[in-house]
Design an enzyme around this catalytic site. Structure first.
Site, PDB file in Angstrom:
ATOM      1  N   HIS A 415       0.814  -1.217   0.000  1.00 56.05           N
ATOM      2  CA  HIS A 415       0.000   0.000   0.000  1.00 56.05           C
ATOM      3  C   HIS A 415       0.846   1.265   0.000  1.00 56.05           C
ATOM      4  CE1 HIS A 415      -3.778   1.845  -0.067  1.00 56.05           C
ATOM      5  NE2 HIS A 415      -4.428   1.070   0.783  1.00 56.05           N
ATOM      6  N   ASP A 419      -1.992   1.980  -4.904  1.00 53.59           N
ATOM      7  CA  ASP A 419      -3.250   2.427  -4.315  1.00 53.59           C
ATOM      8  C   ASP A 419      -4.344   1.398  -4.552  1.00 53.59           C
ATOM      9  OD1 ASP A 419      -2.078   4.810  -3.511  1.00 53.59           O
ATOM     10  OD2 ASP A 419      -2.568   5.818  -5.394  1.00 53.59           O
TER      11      ASP A 419
END
Length: 443
Positions: A415, A419
């Site tokens: 992450h 995204d």
């Protein structure tokens, strides 16, 4: 006679140490020139160490699982001639006092046979009328009662084998009615079990033994890499359902006419689809150097293929997967999987992947959350194919129920780099290719 010290050689660029994963000799063994000494594992591969001279093993530099620095003594041999130890008695004493050196321990004497436990009284035995009966000597001592023997049934007659079987099954012999002469036999236990099948007398399983297993070699590398990945990478997972009915039909048609070519599985189609999408999603085909704060995005897809082997999980790499067709991918998958299983894979075939696919085939489960192969930023895991009824529109737009083949594909992403929107968009574009497989084959 002289002493020859074999030191761990430089076995790879940038390698400072190696782990002992197997010894092929022990103290006192004679070894020939070019004979196998030990298997050493580095970050990249397992290397077999061979003796440059013939001689007798005097010292070995550790146990399996120990890490040895490059240039450190690995084995000391007694050889014909002067040897190569030129540091005199001081060097020998230092070598003897080194903590890594081990010597073969003498064999322990065998323990005396255990004495039979005293019993209170001999069990009755069946004898023929003509057989001579020897007197039974008196027995002294006190015996602890069996933990399974209930009070009030001490006079039940049965052989030791029957008693043991009853104890293993948790059966009180006092509850078993013998068929003849008051003596419980195996047939009586069988009858008791048949009439009491719901009584839970069959053991749930066999008792195993407690043991401790050292985590060494490849298993330790896997543990370290997985721990580092979960510790440093904030994973997030995304799972989407794919209708693979049309793809499975196409795969079956291609396999029917494959001739001498390797059989196509689902993986070549999935890899081809991934390679088609990577130019649109370059952030997925990348490495993240968190110390330097740099993301390296790659134009070529060097696809890691997680493979289960007897030694543990390995990730052989399909180089330039984007340049291969379905049949070439199938052949490379088969070759690399076989090399990983038999240990013949080269170090270059086990490193340098830019994105990884992991598959458990029919055991793939409903969904998975695979661990990212650090420093990569994404890993993709197809799950097993199942058949379910679905609403499908026909040519006129009317919905009807059909049996379809469905498969979930799971993704784990870093992450910090990827995204959620990008992962979801990639999964939807992948879904369009998988469910219209002609697009996978289109140029």
């Amino acid at each position: 006679m002289g002493r020859f010290t074999f030191r761990l050689p430089d076995i790879g660029e940038g390698i400072a140490e190696a782990e002992i994963v197997a010894w092929h000799v022990k103290v006192g063994d004679m070894v020939e020139e070019d004979g196998r000494l030990a298997d050493m594992m580095t970050d990249k591969a397992t290397v077999e160490m061979e003796s440059p001279v013939a001689g007798m093993v005097l010292e070995v530099a550790g146990e399996t699982g120990d890490v040895i620095a490059i240039g450190s003594p690995l084995v000391v041999l007694e050889i014909e001639g002067e040897g190569n130890q030129v540091d005199g008695d001081a060097g020998r004493e230092a070598a003897k006092s080194a903590p890594a050196a081990i010597v073969e321990e003498p064999a322990l004497p065998e323990e005396p046979a255990a004495k039979p436990e005293p019993v209170l009284a001999p069990e009755p035995v069946s004898v023929s009328p003509t057989a001579p009966v020897e007197p039974v000597p008196a027995v002294t001592g006190t015996a602890a009662p069996s933990p399974r023997a209930p009070a009030g049934h001490a006079r039940v007659m049965a052989s030791p084998a029957v008693r043991k079987r009853a104890a293993d099954l948790g059966i009180d012999l006092g509850e078993v009615r013998p068929a003849e002469d008051g003596r419980v036999r195996h047939a009586d236990l069988d009858a008791f079990l048949a009439y009491n099948s719901a009584g839970g007398f069959q053991p749930a399983g066999h008792r195993g033994r407690d043991e401790q297993v050292r985590v060494i070699g490849l298993r330790r590398r896997i543990a370290e890499n997985m721990a580092a990945s979960k510790r440093n990478i904030p994973h997030f997972a995304y799972v989407e359902e794919y209708d693979v009915t049309a793809l499975e039909e196409l795969r079956g048609q291609l396999n029917e006419g494959r001739g001498e070519r390797p059989k196509l599985t689902m993986l070549p189609f999935l890899i081809t689809a991934i390679c088609k999408l990577i130019p649109k999603y370059p952030m997925l085909n990348a490495h993240y150097d968190d110390e330097a704060g740099v993301v390296a995005r790659y134009g070529s897809v060097h696809l890691g293929m997680a493979a289960q082997t007897p030694a543990g999980l390995m990730v052989p790499v399909i180089r330039d997967a984007q340049d291969r067709n379905l049949w070439q991918l199938a052949a490379e998958i088969s070759r690399l999987a076989a090399a990983a299983r038999d240990g013949s894979a080269k170090s270059g075939e086990l490193s340098g992947s830019t994105i990884t696919v992991t598959s458990l085939g029919p055991m793939g489960g409903v969904a998975t959350t695979p661990v990212i192969n650090r420093p990569e930023v994404a890993i993709i895991g197809p799950n097993r194919i199942v058949e379910r009824p679905m609403f499908v529109k026909d040519a006129s737009g009317i919905e009807r129920v059909e049996k379809r083949k469905l498969m979930n594909i799971s993704m784990s992403c870093d992450h910090r780099v990827v995204d959620g929107w990008d992962a979801a968009s990639f999964a939807q574009d992948l879904k369009n290719l998988i469910e219209a497989p002609a697009l996978i084959l289109a140029g």
